[in-house]
Scaffold this active site. Structure first.
Site, PDB file in Angstrom:
ATOM      1  N   GLU A   1      29.743 -32.216 -48.070  1.00 47.84           N
ATOM      2  CA  GLU A   1      28.316 -32.751 -48.412  1.00 47.84           C
ATOM      3  C   GLU A   1      27.532 -32.176 -47.091  1.00 47.84           C
ATOM      4  O   GLU A   1      26.682 -31.413 -47.073  1.00 47.84           O
ATOM      5  CB  GLU A   1      28.438 -34.168 -48.508  1.00 47.84           C
TER       6      GLU A   1
ATOM      7  N   GLU B   1      29.673 -39.469 -36.369  1.00 47.56           N
ATOM      8  CA  GLU B   1      29.044 -40.327 -37.336  1.00 47.56           C
ATOM      9  C   GLU B   1      30.009 -41.519 -37.497  1.00 47.56           C
ATOM     10  O   GLU B   1      29.555 -42.676 -37.790  1.00 47.56           O
ATOM     11  CB  GLU B   1      28.730 -39.707 -38.642  1.00 47.56           C
TER      12      GLU B   1
END
Length: 457
Positions: A82, A159
């Site tokens: 993604e 992240e």
């Protein structure tokens, strides 16, 4: 870097994406969003949700692939891809996709879940063709090299550190899920295990992309100032030119039968918190595996037990006993695999988490023994419906609800008939659903406890 949403990891706690709880009450003969739909010759399903209130559209492409489809040892690959989908194609430079959308006054983003991955843009309706062309371009022309991929892998690892390793409540959720699902891929975190993310390669990403990103494995949903009559020729011209590909079968492991009588518990200590947290999850049926009316009854049960300031848990633990600061319950039946019914409580300062657990168990026992009243059930249905009224006004709500449902194996009819189904839930249905779902053998209890720096808990 995109702002991925980790539905199955976090939304159960926040209740932020209880799709079917966003649906609008409506006369039994009426639908909810009244979408129009058609399928292109290459297999791409197209759904249109007309909403002409403002001259804008939300354009979404949902791929029926998520973390559930990752091979062993490749956790995090769906989410990693993604990120990489914003790194350019044969005609667009890295980052140029979002720059063009912003230059035309819109915004874009993407998210990865266990069951699907979706990309979207919200933009003026007269710019729709432009974003359709760009989205169709990256469906087939993604261009990746090690120079692009490897630095982005470090971004994903960072992240993970920010969203999970530095968030003890998120880590507790991951650990509970890893224990709740003993064999099903839902036990893996959507963002992946750090050591497996670190080993993902450019070829891994391209292989996953070539296998799963195809029109016959996707759904195009456009909501806003558009009709099927105007969208269809655009979709046929732009997306219809992309050939279908063989997706192949996907064998998803199932959960083994639970025959042993065991109590499963996760205890996580952290120096980053002051307030403990109680979290319990029960395995539950999804919309497709539930008996007729069972999923709807579980939604009403979640509302009665922990759906806000008038719920049983809130009134019992927060208002009356004053042993908790917050209390909530959540159930989302939109899933390809086994769903979960969650209960989360933050104890009041100075209250032991074991005391909260005992109080939760007492509320569940009371509910199992005495059931709920027809007044409670009726009020809960009306609260769900009332909360949904304003959600229908949103430009993209219909696109989100329909896209998630279709990508999870449900149908437009499943969404459109929800008001009729939820309206049939009785107090007896709720009691029966509670008796089935509240089985301790099918649950995991998590405690998040404070720990002094450098010391013992």
């Amino acid at each position: 870097m995109r702002h991925a949403l980790f539905f199955r990891s976090t939304a159960r706690l926040a209740g932020a994406f209880a799709f079917f709880c966003l649906l609008l009450p409506a006369p039994l003969q009426a639908g909810v969003f009244n979408p129009e739909s058609f399928t292109l010759e290459n297999g791409l399903q197209v759904v249109v949700v007309p909403n002409p209130r403002i001259p804008a559209v939300t354009h979404m492409v949902w791929y029926k692939v998520g973390a559930i489809d990752e091979a062993p040892g490749k956790s995090g690959l769906a989410h990693f891809l993604e990120h990489l989908m914003f790194k350019g194609t044969k005609t667009l430079k890295p980052g140029e996709f979002s720059q063009i959308v912003a230059r035309h006054g819109g915004h874009d983003n993407a998210f990865t879940a266990q069951d699907f991955t979706a990309y979207y843009q919200t933009i003026a309706s007269d710019r729709l063709e432009r974003v359709m062309r760009m989205e169709a371009d990256r469906m087939v022309n993604l261009a990746l090299t090690d120079a692009i991929v490897l630095p982005e892998r470090d971004v994903v690892l960072e992240e993970r550190r920010m969203r999970f390793e530095n968030d003890p409540s998120a880590m507790l959720s991951l650990e509970v899920e890893a224990m709740l699902y003993r064999n099903h891929p839902y036990r893996k975190p959507i963002i992946g295990w750090a050591h497996e993310i670190a080993s993902l390669t450019t070829e891994d990403a391209l292989r996953f992309y070539r296998r799963h990103y195809a029109p016959n494995n996707a759904i195009l949903v456009v909501a806003g100032d558009v009709t099927a009559k105007t969208l269809r020729p655009l979709a046929e011209k732009i997306y219809g030119a992309i050939p279908a590909r063989e997706i192949g079968t996907r064998a998803i492991p199932t959960e083994p039968p639970l025959t042993e009588d065991v109590t499963r518990r996760v205890v996580l200590h952290s120096t980053e918190i002051r307030q403990p947290l109680f979290l319990r999850r029960y395995l539950a049926p999804n919309q497709r595996t539930a008996k007729a009316g069972e999923a709807e009854a579980l939604q009403v049960l979640a509302e009665i037990l922990g759906g806000g300031g008038t719920s049983r848990l809130y009134r019992g633990l927060v208002v009356d006993q004053k042993i908790a600061a917050t209390a909530a319950a959540h159930y989302d039946p939109v899933a390809r695999g086994p769903a979960a019914f969650s209960i989360q409580v933050v104890p009041a300062p100075g209250v032991a988490v074991e005391k909260v657990e005992a109080a939760v168990d007492a509320e569940i026992e009371n509910l199992a023994r005495d059931g709920v009243t027809e007044t409670e059930a009726g009020d809960a249905v009306r609260r769900l419906q009332a909360a949904a009224i304003y959600a229908r006004d949103g430009l993209d709500t219909g696109a989100q609800v329909l896209g998630a449902a279709l990508a999870s194996g449900l149908t437009i009819e499943d969404v459109e008939s929800w008001p009729a189904r939820i309206g049939k839930v009785t107090a007896g249905d709720v009691r029966a659903a509670a008796a089935d779902v509240f089985d301790r053998k099918r649950s995991v209890t998590g405690f998040l406890l404070p720990k002094k720096p450098g010391g013992t808990p």
